[in-house]
Design an enzyme around this catalytic site. Sequence first.
Site, short mmCIF file in Angstrom:
data_model
loop_
_atom_site.label_atom_id
_atom_site.label_comp_id
_atom_site.label_asym_id
_atom_site.label_seq_id
_atom_site.Cartn_x
_atom_site.Cartn_y
_atom_site.Cartn_z
N PRO A 121 14.60 -60.05 31.65
CG PRO A 121 14.37 -58.45 33.33
CD PRO A 121 15.27 -59.55 32.85
CB CYS A 122 13.51 -58.69 26.66
SG CYS A 122 12.55 -60.17 26.32
CG HIS A 123 8.70 -58.75 30.57
ND1 HIS A 123 9.62 -59.73 30.91
CD2 HIS A 123 8.21 -58.26 31.73
CE1 HIS A 123 9.67 -59.83 32.24
NE2 HIS A 123 8.83 -58.95 32.76
#
Length: 158
Positions: A121-123
């Site tokens: 989850p780089c977001h």
Amino acid sequence: MDDVAYIHTPLGVAKIMGDTDGLTAITVLNSDEPLTDVIPESLEDAVYQLNEYFEGARTQFDLKLNPEGTTFQKKVWVELQNIPYGKSKSYLELAKLLGDPNATRAAASANARNPLWIVVPCHRVIGTDGSLTGYAGGLHRKQWLLNHESPFKQQSLF
């Protein structure tokens, strides 16, 4: 050779790649690709879990991952998976978790090269001031994902 599947998501068509050794890439496309009629067996679980995520029924992924990257990039991607659903961290906090507060730019660069959209989850990484900073899938998608994961859902006025 990786198996490939194209699936519909609320944010566009996602391309999923991998094999029995694990997922190598999940990307959201800015173009329409024909959706995959028969999902390769090696990708079935990923498709199932992504659909659950978008339906709001999944907050964690349990998938075998096999992304290509440097040792440092892989260390960053593992750390990203430790950011809980519905939470976020700044790039500086991420660098500190990696043991070097001066590695903010390197952590941000590795974050930008994350090949496993949503699953890693780089977001969930934002600017220190709370701003949405660069996102390979586009800031509108980053905002959608953060809203989707927020425990504070926007209520309709009507």
